[in-house]
Design a protein around this motif. Structure first.
Motif, mmCIF file in Angstrom:
data_model
loop_
_atom_site.group_PDB
_atom_site.id
_atom_site.type_symbol
_atom_site.label_atom_id
_atom_site.label_comp_id
_atom_site.label_asym_id
_atom_site.label_seq_id
_atom_site.Cartn_x
_atom_site.Cartn_y
_atom_site.Cartn_z
ATOM 1 N N ASP B 192 0.847 -1.194 0.000
ATOM 2 C CA ASP B 192 0.000 0.000 0.000
ATOM 3 C C ASP B 192 0.885 1.248 0.000
ATOM 4 O O ASP B 192 2.068 1.178 0.344
ATOM 5 N N PHE B 193 0.283 2.373 -0.341
ATOM 6 C CA PHE B 193 1.014 3.622 -0.189
ATOM 7 C C PHE B 193 1.379 3.810 1.274
ATOM 8 O O PHE B 193 0.584 3.487 2.172
ATOM 9 N N ALA B 194 2.581 4.331 1.508
ATOM 10 C CA ALA B 194 3.047 4.502 2.874
ATOM 11 C C ALA B 194 2.287 5.640 3.554
ATOM 12 O O ALA B 194 1.994 6.660 2.934
ATOM 13 N N LEU B 195 1.987 5.456 4.830
ATOM 14 C CA LEU B 195 1.476 6.591 5.615
ATOM 15 C C LEU B 195 2.634 7.555 5.841
ATOM 16 O O LEU B 195 2.467 8.776 5.752
ATOM 17 N N VAL B 196 3.790 6.993 6.154
ATOM 18 C CA VAL B 196 5.019 7.776 6.235
ATOM 19 C C VAL B 196 6.174 6.890 5.783
ATOM 20 O O VAL B 196 6.225 5.712 6.123
ATOM 21 N N GLY B 197 7.080 7.457 5.001
ATOM 22 C CA GLY B 197 8.299 6.759 4.609
ATOM 23 C C GLY B 197 9.494 7.651 4.911
ATOM 24 O O GLY B 197 9.370 8.876 4.837
ATOM 25 N N ILE B 198 10.606 7.037 5.273
ATOM 26 C CA ILE B 198 11.798 7.816 5.625
ATOM 27 C C ILE B 198 12.994 7.296 4.839
ATOM 28 O O ILE B 198 13.313 6.098 4.894
ATOM 29 N N ALA B 199 13.651 8.197 4.119
ATOM 30 C CA ALA B 199 14.899 7.861 3.428
ATOM 31 C C ALA B 199 16.048 8.509 4.186
ATOM 32 O O ALA B 199 15.978 9.683 4.537
ATOM 33 N N VAL B 200 17.088 7.697 4.453
ATOM 34 C CA VAL B 200 18.247 8.198 5.191
ATOM 35 C C VAL B 200 19.516 7.877 4.426
ATOM 36 O O VAL B 200 19.666 6.786 3.884
ATOM 37 N N LEU B 201 20.412 8.850 4.393
ATOM 38 C CA LEU B 201 21.749 8.628 3.845
ATOM 39 C C LEU B 201 22.739 9.289 4.799
ATOM 40 O O LEU B 201 22.566 10.456 5.175
ATOM 41 N N LEU B 202 23.747 8.530 5.234
ATOM 42 C CA LEU B 202 24.754 9.054 6.158
ATOM 43 C C LEU B 202 26.123 8.958 5.497
ATOM 44 O O LEU B 202 26.587 7.860 5.181
ATOM 45 N N LEU B 203 26.750 10.110 5.249
ATOM 46 C CA LEU B 203 28.085 10.125 4.662
ATOM 47 C C LEU B 203 29.082 10.374 5.782
ATOM 48 O O LEU B 203 28.940 11.348 6.533
ATOM 49 N N VAL B 204 30.067 9.489 5.887
ATOM 50 C CA VAL B 204 30.973 9.565 7.033
ATOM 51 C C VAL B 204 32.404 9.877 6.599
ATOM 52 O O VAL B 204 32.833 9.544 5.504
ATOM 53 N N GLU B 205 33.094 10.568 7.501
ATOM 54 C CA GLU B 205 34.540 10.777 7.355
ATOM 55 C C GLU B 205 35.158 10.270 8.642
ATOM 56 O O GLU B 205 34.951 10.879 9.693
ATOM 57 N N GLY B 206 35.880 9.163 8.567
ATOM 58 C CA GLY B 206 36.371 8.538 9.786
ATOM 59 C C GLY B 206 35.183 8.104 10.619
ATOM 60 O O GLY B 206 34.333 7.349 10.156
ATOM 61 N N THR B 207 35.098 8.616 11.823
ATOM 62 C CA THR B 207 33.962 8.258 12.674
ATOM 63 C C THR B 207 32.923 9.378 12.690
ATOM 64 O O THR B 207 31.887 9.275 13.324
#
Lengths: 160, 290
Positions: B192-207
């Motif tokens: 079904d269509f989402a009530l809520v959807g979350i896209a996450v992208l985390l770009l890291v340098e070292g820690t």
């Protein structure tokens, strides 16, 4: 260019010809023009999945395609599953495992499962449930359908 | 017959399709995968004078990697994207989101360009395009326009695509190796269509979290980039405390509506819960973890 036109396609292995208006849905062409009423038409907006057929080997909602879009394509409907009077392993399994009650969703279930098992010949129960969520069944509670697909999977694998 | 009568054209090139669109001056609709347009035609909610069916324009279907960018032809089917090895290895966020688009028999027909041009704010692809800071290419008589998500999505089901333009390509930058990613959504039933959807992208340098991208689908008229929540992660790092703070901030930033599917308050709640889940998942995946 709104007037009827001729289309040629292959349905269940046989060449067929149609004379259709562009606005005619593929499911209505299959049922009304070709007389193949095994494909059911339910919601007419792509939710229920009863009208699912294979177009060039892939499951598609035939209520969300125009007949003219199927020109040149190979279409498989539920009538094309059995061979020489022998039921397809999925049909056999639906029979064995009580995979249908009223039968309205069955053509869509069978063809969706057909495409799904081609891609994923050894699915988990969770994957089967996810795939079959594409088709609504209001009778069985899905238990028998899932058992049937589980039972048919190894047979189809062996038949490859 | 269900759809009202329409003129029907099946061009084999983009130029030919554009000529048809120009001829009808806004009264024609482009038919791609049809998984959103066909229901509207069947119920006669949409009665275009003409359909320009682009399904036979073979040149609009491809997945290519070029200079750190994945280029996808607008007519590339969702199922082809779901199965693509290059997408899985370079943009697993897109693979994960694609598996949530409708159902299998929808994805065999549905296209990436069609989903973006339809611009349903609760759909997965608009959120992914926004999170990846991708671009879409719109071709018209005057040539090509290259649009960023904030230049493309205007409001519910509305983009800045002109009536005589066709979306031809989607460009998605490939995040550096080691990045974390996740797409999490809540829907009543799978597909079904989402009530809520979350896209996450985390770009890291070292820690350190060099850059965080957080986008909510279904919680406003366009995919919502949650910059205030991203800043918390970039400032405070990737800890459970900062995830909880970012999730709480995300729930404040979204502007959901109430409808028959869910109240605005419930959508805010879901935004917080699913942002937290997506952040935890994305953080686990940094440097190839699972």
């Amino acid at each position: 260019m709104a007037g009827p036109r001729t289309i040629h396609l292959t349905v269940n292995g046989a060449p067929r010809e149609g004379w259709v208006e562009p606005r005619k849905l593929l499911v209505d062409f299959i049922r009304e023009d070709l007389g193949l009423t095994g494909t059911h038409v339910g919601c007419e907006h792509g939710i229920c999945g009863a009208c699912t057929v294979l177009v060039n080997g892939e499951a598609a909602r035939s209520c969300l395609m125009l007949a003219v879009q199927a020109a040149g394509a190979e279409v498989l409907t539920v009538e094309g599953l059995a061979r020489d009077g022998t039921l397809h392993p999925l049909q056999e399994a639906f029979w064995e495992h009580h995979g249908l009650q009223c039968g309205f969703c069955t053509p869509g279930m069978l063809l969706t499962a057909c495409d799904f098992l081609k891609d994923n010949p050894s699915p988990t129960e969770a994957e089967i449930r996810e795939a079959l969520s594409a088709v609504l069944c209001r009778c069985t509670g899905y238990q028998g359908i899932i058992k049937a697909v589980q039972a048919a999977a190894p047979k189809l694998r062996d038949a490859r | 017959m269900k759809p009202a009568p329409f003129e029907y054209h099946v061009p084999t090139t983009v130029e030919e399709a554009l000529a048809h669109l120009r001829h009808y001056g806004g009264e024609a609709k482009v038919l791609a995968g049809g998984q959103s347009l066909m229901p509207l035609l069947n119920f006669r909610l949409s009665r275009p004078a003409a359909l320009v069916d682009i399904n036979r324009i073979g040149a609009l279907s491809y997945i290519e990697e070029e200079n750190g960018t994945l280029r996808l032809g607008a007519l590339t089917r969702q199922r082809a994207i779901e199965r693509s090895d290059v997408v899985r290895s370079r943009l697993p966020l897109l693979t994960e989101a694609t598996a949530l688009v409708g159902h299998l028999p929808i994805r065999t027909r549905g296209t990436i360009g069609g989903s973006l041009a339809h611009a349903d704010p609760s759909a997965e692809y608009p959120a992914v395009l926004t999170a990846l800071e991708g671009q879409v290419v719109a071709r018209g008589a005057g040539g090509e326009r290259i649009l960023r998500p904030e230049e493309f999505f205007r409001t519910y089901l509305t983009t800045t695509l002109g009536p005589d333009e066709i979306l031809t390509e989607v460009r998605l930058p490939i995040p550096p190796p080691g990045s974390g990613w996740a797409f999490e959504e809540f829907s009543r039933r799978h597909g079904d269509f989402a009530l809520v959807g979350i896209a996450v992208l985390l770009l890291v340098e070292g820690t350190r979290c060099a850059k965080a991208r957080l986008v909510a689908a279904g919680a406003g008229p366009v995919p919502a980039r949650l910059r205030g929540a991203e800043e918390i992660l970039e400032r405070d790092g990737l800890t459970e405390q900062s995830f909880e703070a970012a999730a709480a901030r995300a729930a404040e930033l979204v502007e959901p509506d109430s409808d028959i599917h869910a109240s605005a308050a419930f959508r805010r709640h879901l935004t917080r819960v699913f942002t937290l889940r997506a952040l935890r998942k994305a953080a686990r995946r940094i440097h190839g973890g699972h």
